[in-house]
Enzyme design. Sequence first.
Site, PDB file in Angstrom:
ATOM      1  N   ARG A 188      -2.257  -6.875   4.814  1.00 36.32           N
ATOM      2  CA  ARG A 188      -1.298  -6.604   3.680  1.00 36.32           C
ATOM      3  C   ARG A 188      -1.450  -7.286   2.451  1.00 36.32           C
ATOM      4  O   ARG A 188      -1.468  -6.573   1.248  1.00 36.32           O
ATOM      5  CB  ARG A 188       0.108  -6.633   4.370  1.00 36.32           C
ATOM      6  N   TYR A 243      -6.139  -4.926  15.621  1.00 34.19           N
ATOM      7  CA  TYR A 243      -7.516  -4.851  15.327  1.00 34.19           C
ATOM      8  C   TYR A 243      -7.948  -5.803  14.333  1.00 34.19           C
ATOM      9  O   TYR A 243      -7.019  -6.639  13.949  1.00 34.19           O
ATOM     10  CB  TYR A 243      -7.350  -3.360  14.373  1.00 34.19           C
ATOM     11  N   ASP A 288      10.042   2.588   1.416  1.00 32.81           N
ATOM     12  CA  ASP A 288      10.920   2.201   2.345  1.00 32.81           C
ATOM     13  C   ASP A 288      12.503   2.309   1.746  1.00 32.81           C
ATOM     14  O   ASP A 288      13.490   2.214   2.651  1.00 32.81           O
ATOM     15  CB  ASP A 288      10.779   0.831   2.697  1.00 32.81           C
TER      16      ASP A 288
END
Length: 400
Positions: free
Chosen positions: A107, A213, A291
């Site tokens: 991120r 991942y 969000d």
Amino acid sequence: MARLKVLIAGGGIGGITAMLALRQRGIEVQLFEQAAAFGQVGAGLQVSSNAARILLKLGLGEALKRVATYPDGRDYRGWDTAERLYYTPLGQKAEAHFGSPYYAAHRAELLDVLLSGLGEHGFRHGARLDRVDQDQGGVSLTFADGSTAQGDILIGADGIHSTVRAQLFGKELPRYTGNVAWRGLVPAERVAHLDLGSVVGVWMGPNRSIVQYYVSAGKTFNWIGISRSSQPAQESWLAEGRTEDALAEYDGWHSTIRTIIAETPKILRQALYDREPLPDWQVGRVVLMGDAAHPMMPFYAQGGAQSIEDAYVLAGCIAEAEGRPLDALARFVRLRQPRTAWMQGLARREEELYQMNDVAAIRARNDRMRANRIPETATFPPEQERLYGYDAELELQKSG
């Protein structure tokens, strides 16, 4: 006609993408972030084809490619035996099929990619929003330090704890989803012996699951475990957990999972909350996105991607409205509400798929999934066709 000015509250993925998309269309924009710097927090996230398509349109493709990984597929396995139950292609097959790549990234590094297109002007840190006012002529922001800003439109991109949302619709208590997220980042060399492959790994077990991942161009391995719990943790990216607690949570799981947890230098434990859906995201010249408008569970890894979609569609609506800001925001809500509501529901359904605990239901699920587990012949399920095939530019053209 006076030049339109757009204000953005919130300097996360959605807010910065909105700023870049508005600038690309020649619109004046100013962004306000309450933190002293753009926040380099969080862990891994998936930049699926629907989001990557937009980042490429914004000229960020090469920068993203340098920091991301390019997984070959999504690999679903049983929690105790590690049996492959299901597989969907990613990598070159997904890029050819959907017309844009599918990446995994950290991120903070995705935020750096976005910031690389931002330059050194047009934003302000340390701007804690205190009040929003609007009238027929525009919108005015008042900050905690007494300073103000004026514009024609305000975009509330300030996340799940949105001040703008509270200003528009009143403060509301978050709803605990009954799930806690465990997160970790592991140096790749610590798990190299596990032969984890270039995949998004999904491990499904009773009442809990794990997705994992590589990120950071393969230098770091990322995992997120979600478990049902009656004891909520802090709702914070930075809330720390203990390795022994995470191992106890995943007691009896395959040795691969337990080794990854044990090798994690620092584990975070975060409660997952959501908010009740809103009937509208717009009040006059103010609109919510990301969000702040539609927080969703992480089971389809679409929180960041849906914010990126929002940002691009909103910029298009504003640019094409020719000075009619209320019409622009209303069009944005009409275009985006159905898709994000569908995505919120899909994420909730994935929770049950991943974490079901009825023995007969698990057996039926596994039997059904095994029909699509050979990588060479695996196909994309209908929900992935709809999700990853979304083209924000085309949606704008169709609705124009």
